[in-house]
Design a protein around this motif. Structure first.
Motif, short mmCIF file in Angstrom:
data_model
loop_
_atom_site.label_atom_id
_atom_site.label_comp_id
_atom_site.label_asym_id
_atom_site.label_seq_id
_atom_site.Cartn_x
_atom_site.Cartn_y
_atom_site.Cartn_z
N CYS A 611 0.86 -1.19 0.00
CA CYS A 611 0.00 0.00 0.00
C CYS A 611 0.90 1.24 0.00
N ALA A 612 0.44 2.31 -0.60
CA ALA A 612 1.27 3.51 -0.67
C ALA A 612 0.43 4.73 -0.98
N GLN A 613 1.03 5.87 -0.72
CA GLN A 613 0.43 7.15 -1.09
C GLN A 613 1.04 7.66 -2.39
N GLY A 614 0.28 8.48 -3.08
CA GLY A 614 0.77 9.17 -4.26
C GLY A 614 0.14 10.54 -4.35
N VAL A 615 0.83 11.46 -5.00
CA VAL A 615 0.34 12.82 -5.08
C VAL A 615 0.48 13.32 -6.51
N GLY A 616 -0.41 14.24 -6.89
CA GLY A 616 -0.36 14.87 -8.20
C GLY A 616 -0.89 16.28 -8.11
N PHE A 617 -0.49 17.11 -9.08
CA PHE A 617 -0.90 18.51 -9.11
C PHE A 617 -1.28 18.88 -10.54
N HIS A 618 -2.24 19.80 -10.67
CA HIS A 618 -2.59 20.29 -12.01
C HIS A 618 -3.18 21.70 -11.90
N GLU A 619 -2.89 22.49 -12.93
CA GLU A 619 -3.45 23.84 -13.02
C GLU A 619 -3.94 24.08 -14.45
N GLU A 620 -5.18 24.58 -14.57
CA GLU A 620 -5.76 24.83 -15.89
C GLU A 620 -7.02 25.66 -15.72
N TYR A 621 -7.36 26.44 -16.74
CA TYR A 621 -8.58 27.24 -16.74
C TYR A 621 -8.68 28.16 -15.52
N GLU A 622 -7.56 28.77 -15.15
CA GLU A 622 -7.49 29.71 -14.02
C GLU A 622 -7.82 29.04 -12.68
N SER A 623 -7.66 27.74 -12.62
CA SER A 623 -7.91 26.99 -11.38
C SER A 623 -6.74 26.04 -11.15
N ARG A 624 -6.65 25.55 -9.92
CA ARG A 624 -5.56 24.65 -9.61
C ARG A 624 -6.03 23.64 -8.57
N THR A 625 -5.44 22.44 -8.61
CA THR A 625 -5.86 21.39 -7.67
C THR A 625 -4.70 20.47 -7.37
#
Length: 760
Positions: A611-625
Motif C-alpha cells: 500500500c502507498a500514497q501518491g500525489v499529483g498537481f494540475h493547473e488549468e482554466y485559471e484553477s488549480r488542484t
C-alpha cells in the motif's frame, strides 16, 4: 436574505488571485461591464450585452476584450470568452406576474450542475428565493455565434458577469416600478425574499411589479451586481435544483419526450468503424416482420423504425447486410501504437554532462461512456424540421442538419434537451443528424436510440497517445523538461475550430497560425513548475478512427504523464515528492492546495507493504488542484484506491457542492482510465461493447474515504469540470509505483481482454 439597495454595489471587479508570489493582478475580461436592454413583452424581460461602460453604450465589436500577449497567460477559456463577447447581449431573463423568474440558458446541462449554478447567480442578484428561479435550455440560435457551445470548463467563467448584470438590472427595474408606485426615491428601497420593501414597512412581491417594470419609460437607476462580500447564496453549498426530478423519474430526457407520432428507431451498424452499406439481401422479409414500419439505408447504416424498440431490435438483428470497408479496417492496437511511437521519437543521444530521466508512456483509446446513450427525436417534413437531443454544440448541429436536409436553416428548429452525461461526447450530434435523415427518408417522426453496444463501439473516443518525456538535472535543479506527444487525431468539427479561427487575431504571436489541435493543446497544457527550459509539443496522427474531446482533452494524459516524471525526478534528486513539488511550483496559490492535501491526507504516514500514497498537481482554466491518494495493490486482481484527499482553488466557487461533485467525477474518471478502463482496437473496431467489458470503475473500485477541500474564494470563477482528472491520474500512478516498486508506463495498467467480445 439581508436587504440590498438597488443603487449599492460596485462595478469594479475584485482582482484575480495572484499568479506569482505576492503579485496581485487583474485579467482583461474582469474589467468588462454590461449594458442591458428591455425586450418588448407584457412583463419584465431583459437581454444583456457587453459594453465598455454601463452608462455609455458602444457597438459590441468595439469592446471585445483583448488577450494578454504571452502565450503562457492565455488559456482556452479566455478564447471562449473573447469569441462569445459580441453576443453576450442575447441572454434573456423574464419575471412573470406570479413572481417566477425565468432564464433561458444558452448552454446545455449534461449533469455538471450548470443550471443550479446559474439559478444561484440569478437568485443572488435578484434577492429572490432559489425556488423561484426556473432555468430553461435555449434552442439552437445561430445569432449567438460562438456563445452556445458548452465545453472547456468555460460556462460559469463566461456567464458569471452577464448573468449577474442581467439579474441586477431586473432588480433595479423592479425597484424603480415600486418607487414610482409609492412615490418614493428608489434609493430608499431594498429587496429581499423576492419583493421590494419600503422604509415604512410596505412591500411588493416581484410578480405584482412585473408589468410596471416592463414600461420602457420607467426611470431606472444604474445597476451593478453585488460585490462578492455581500453574497448570501453564491459560494454556499446548494443541492441541485433538478435532483428530486432525477431521482423520482420526473426529469425528462430525450427519449422521454412525448412527440406525437414518433416511433422507435435503431440502426444496424457496420462491423468496422466507418464501414458503408453495399446491399441488404433480405429487405422485404425484414419489412414484413411484426411491428416493422420502415427499413431505410442512411450513411451510417440500416435504420429500422417499428412500433416498439423490441420489434425494432429484432428486425435489426435479422438484417442480412453486405458491408463496404471503413477507413481503419486494417488497424489494431499494435499498429496504432507503432504509428504513434514513430511520430514522437526520443532524442537520438542522451545528455553527456547532466543527469536525466527518460520516460515513454502509452495511453489507450477510451470511451466517453455516458449513462444515457446517444439518442434523438426528429420530425422532418417537406418544408421544415424539428429536432430534440442533448447537444453541446446546437448551432453547428442546426446548420449541418439543415444542409443535409436541403432546408433553409431558419426552417430547422433544434431543441436542446438535458442529457444524462457527456464528458465531451455530446459536442458531436451524430444521433440528431441520423434521426433527421431517417425521418426524412420514411416521412414520419422517429425516436432514435443508440444501443449500449453502438455507443461503446461506434461512438467517439478519447484518442490513444504516446508520450516521450526527457528531463535533465544537475546540482539539485531541473535544467530542462521536454515532452513530445503523439496522439491519434482529435476531431474538432463541432464548432470549436470555427471559434478558434474567429479569435485568431487576438491570439499571441505563433498561436494564431497553429492548427486547431495545436492551439487547443498550447492553451490547455502548461507546466506549473520552474523546470528550466520547458517544451511541450503535439503531433497528431490520422487514423480514420472517430475521436472527440474527452474530459480534460489533452491534459489528462499529458499532465498525468508529467506528474509521474516529477516523482521520478524527485527520487533521482533524493527529495520527497511533496517537498520537491513545493520547491518548484511557481506561486503560493499552487503551493496552498498542495499543502492542504499533504496536511489533510497525512502525507508520509506508515502504510502496510503493498500500500502507498501518491500525489499529483494540475493547473488549468485559471484553477488549480492537488490530489493525494492511497492505493492497495496487495490483491493483483483487484488493485484499488482506498482513500483520496483533494484540494481545489477555482477562484470563486458559485456552488461548492457542485464543485465537489465535479472533482469526485474527475477522480472516478482517473481511477477508471488509469487502472482498467480502455478500448482495444482490433481490425477497425473496439472489442468492448458494454459496461461489463469497458471496465469503468464500479462502486467496489472507488474509495469510501474521499475528502474534498474548496479553498477560500478570491477573484472571479475559474473552470472546474475538467480540472480534477490530470492530478488524480498522476497521483494514482505514483501511488501504484511506490506500492509495487515498478515504473508504470502503459495505461490502463490492467488491460487484458478478459471477456468474450460481442459478434460484429
Amino acid at each position: 436574505m439581508p436587504a440590498h439597495g438597488p443603487d449599492q454595489g460596485s462595478s469594479t471587479p475584485t482582482g484575480d488571485r495572484d499568479r506569482t508570489d505576492g503579485a496581485a493582478g487583474e485579467r482583461g475580461p474582469a474589467r468588462r461591464s454590461f449594458l442591458t436592454a428591455l425586450i418588448a413583452a407584457p412583463t419584465l424581460a431583459l437581454a444583456t450585452r457587453i459594453g465598455a461602460d454601463a452608462l455609455a453604450p458602444q457597438p459590441a465589436h468595439a469592446v471585445v476584450p483583448s488577450l494578454p500577449a504571452p502565450a503562457d497567460l492565455v488559456d482556452l477559456g479566455d478564447l471562449f470568452i473573447v469569441a462569445g463577447a459580441p453576443t453576450a447581449h442575447l441572454l434573456v431573463l423574464r419575471v412573470e406576474t406570479d413572481g417566477i423568474i425565468h432564464f433561458r440558458l444558452p448552454r446545455t446541462e449534461v449533469g455538471q450542475g450548470l443550471t443550479t449554478a446559474v439559478a444561484m447567480l440569478v437568485a443572488e442578484e435578484l434577492d429572490a428565493p432559489l425556488d423561484d428561479v426556473r432555468i430553461a435550455l435555449e434552442d439552437a440560435r445561430p445569432e449567438l455565434l460562438f456563445n452556445q457551445l458548452t465545453g472547456s470548463s468555460n460556462s460559469i467563467r463566461s456567464l458569471y458577469g452577464p448573468v449577474r448584470q442581467t439579474a441586477a438590472t431586473a432588480r433595479a427595474r423592479l425597484v424603480a416600478a415600486a418607487a414610482r408606485s409609492w412615490d418614493l426615491p428608489a434609493r430608499t428601497l431594498t429587496t429581499r425574499d423576492g419583493a421590494v420593501h419600503a422604509p415604512d414597512g410596505r412591500s411588493a412581491p416581484y410578480g405584482s411589479l412585473a408589468e410596471a417594470a416592463a414600461d420602457p419609460g420607467l426611470p431606472v437607476l444604474p445597476a451593478a451586481p453585488k460585490p462578492a462580500d455581500r453574497h448570501t447564496l453564491v459560494g454556499r453549498p446548494q443541492n441541485r435544483i433538478d435532483a428530486r426530478a432525477m431521482v423520482t423519474g420526473r426529469q425528462q430526457y430525450t427519449l422521454d419526450l412525448d412527440v406525437p407520432g414518433a416511433k422507435p428507431c435503431v440502426l444496424r451498424r457496420p462491423p468496422t468503424l466507418g464501414g458503408t452499406v453495399r446491399s441488404v439481401a433480405n429487405l422485404a422479409a425484414v419489412r414484413a416482420m411484426p411491428g416493422v414500419l420502415h427499413v431505410v439505408t442512411v450513411r451510417t447504416g440500416v435504420a429500422v423504425v417499428a412500433e416498439t424498440f423490441g420489434q425494432a431490435l429484432d428486425a435489426r438483428a435479422a438484417l442480412d447486410v453486405g458491408w463496404g470497408p471503413g477507413p481503419a479496417d486494417a488497424l489494431s492496437d499494435a499498429d496504432i501504437r507503432s504509428r504513434l511511437r514513430a511520430a514522437a521519437p526520443p532524442p537520438l543521444l542522451p545528455p553527456l554532462l547532466t543527469g536525466h530521466v527518460d520516460a515513454e508512456f502509452d495511453f489507450a483509446f477510451v470511451s466517453h461512456a455516458p449513462l444515457e446513450t446517444n439518442c434523438a427525436v426528429a420530425d422532418v417534413r417537406s418544408d421544415r424540421a424539428e429536432i430534440w437531443s442533448g447537444l453541446k454544440s446546437p448551432i453547428v448541429a442546426k446548420q449541418t442538419i439543415a444542409a443535409e436536409l436541403g432546408l433553409p436553416a431558419d426552417k430547422v428548429t433544434v431543441h436542446v434537451v438535458q442529457a444524462g452525461g457527456s464528458f465531451g461526447r455530446r459536442l458531436f450530434f451524430d444521433a440528431a443528424l441520423e434521426a433527421a435523415l431517417v425521418s426524412k427518408a420514411c416521412g414520419r417522426p422517429v425516436r432514435l436510440m443508440w444501443t449500449r453496444i453502438d455507443d461503446t463501439r461506434h461512438g467517439r473516443m478519447r484518442p490513444a497517445s504516446h508520450h516521450h518525456v526527457r528531463a535533465t538535472y544537475a546540482l539539485g535543479q531541473v535544467l530542462s523538461f521536454q515532452h513530445r506527444v503523439a496522439s491519434a487525431e482529435t476531431d474538432f468539427r463541432h464548432g470549436l475550430g470555427e471559434m478558434l479561427t474567429a479569435t485568431a487575431a487576438s491570439l499571441p504571436a505563433g498561436l494564431g497560425n497553429a492548427t486547431f489541435a495545436q492551439t487547443l493543446f498550447l492553451t490547455t497544457v502548461k507546466s506549473p513548475y520552474h523546470f528550466g527550459l520547458t517544451t511541450q509539443s503535439l503531433t497528431e496522427v490520422p487514423t480514420g478512427i472517430p475521436t472527440g474531446s474527452w474530459r480534460s482533452v489533452y491534459s489528462a494524459n499529458t499532465r498525468g504523464a508529467e506528474e509521474i516524471v516529477v516523482d521520478e525526478l524527485a527520487a533521482r534528486l533524493g527529495k520527497d515528492p511533496v517537498a520537491f513539488r513545493r520547491e518548484f511550483l511557481k506561486n503560493n496559490a499552487q503551493r496552498a492546495v498542495l499543502d492542504k492535501v499533504a496536511a489533510e491526507g497525512e502525507w508520509g504516514r506508515a502504510l502496510p507493504e503493498g500500500c502507498a500514497q501518491g500525489v499529483g498537481f494540475h493547473e488549468e482554466y485559471e484553477s488549480r488542484t492537488a490530489c493525494l491518494v492511497e492505493i492497495d495493490t496487495r490483491d493483483p486482481e483487484h488493485v484499488r484506491v482506498t482513500k483520496a484527499v483533494i484540494a481545489a482553488d477555482v477562484g470563486r466557487p458559485v456552488n461548492p457542492r457542485g464543485l465537489e461533485a465535479q472533482l469526485l467525477g474527475g477522480l472516478t474518471d482517473a481511477i477508471s482510465t488509469t487502472l482498467r478502463a480502455g478500448l482495444h482496437i482490433d481490425k477497425g473496431l473496439p472489442l468492448e461493447g458494454s459496461y461489463s467489458q469497458f471496465h469503468y470503475a464500479r462502486q467496489r473500485d472507488t474509495p469510501t474515504d474521499v475528502r474534498i477541500f474548496v479553498m477560500p474564494a478570491s477573484g472571479e470563477p475559474g473552470g472546474a469540470g475538467e480540472l480534477g482528472v490530470p492530478a488524480a491520474v498522476g497521483a494514482i500512478a505514483n501511488a501504484y509505483a511506490r506500492a509495487t516498486g515498478t515504473k508504470p508506463r502503459s495505461f490502463p495498467l490492467d488491460f487484458d481482454v478478459d471477456f468474450t467480445p460481442y459478434p460484429r
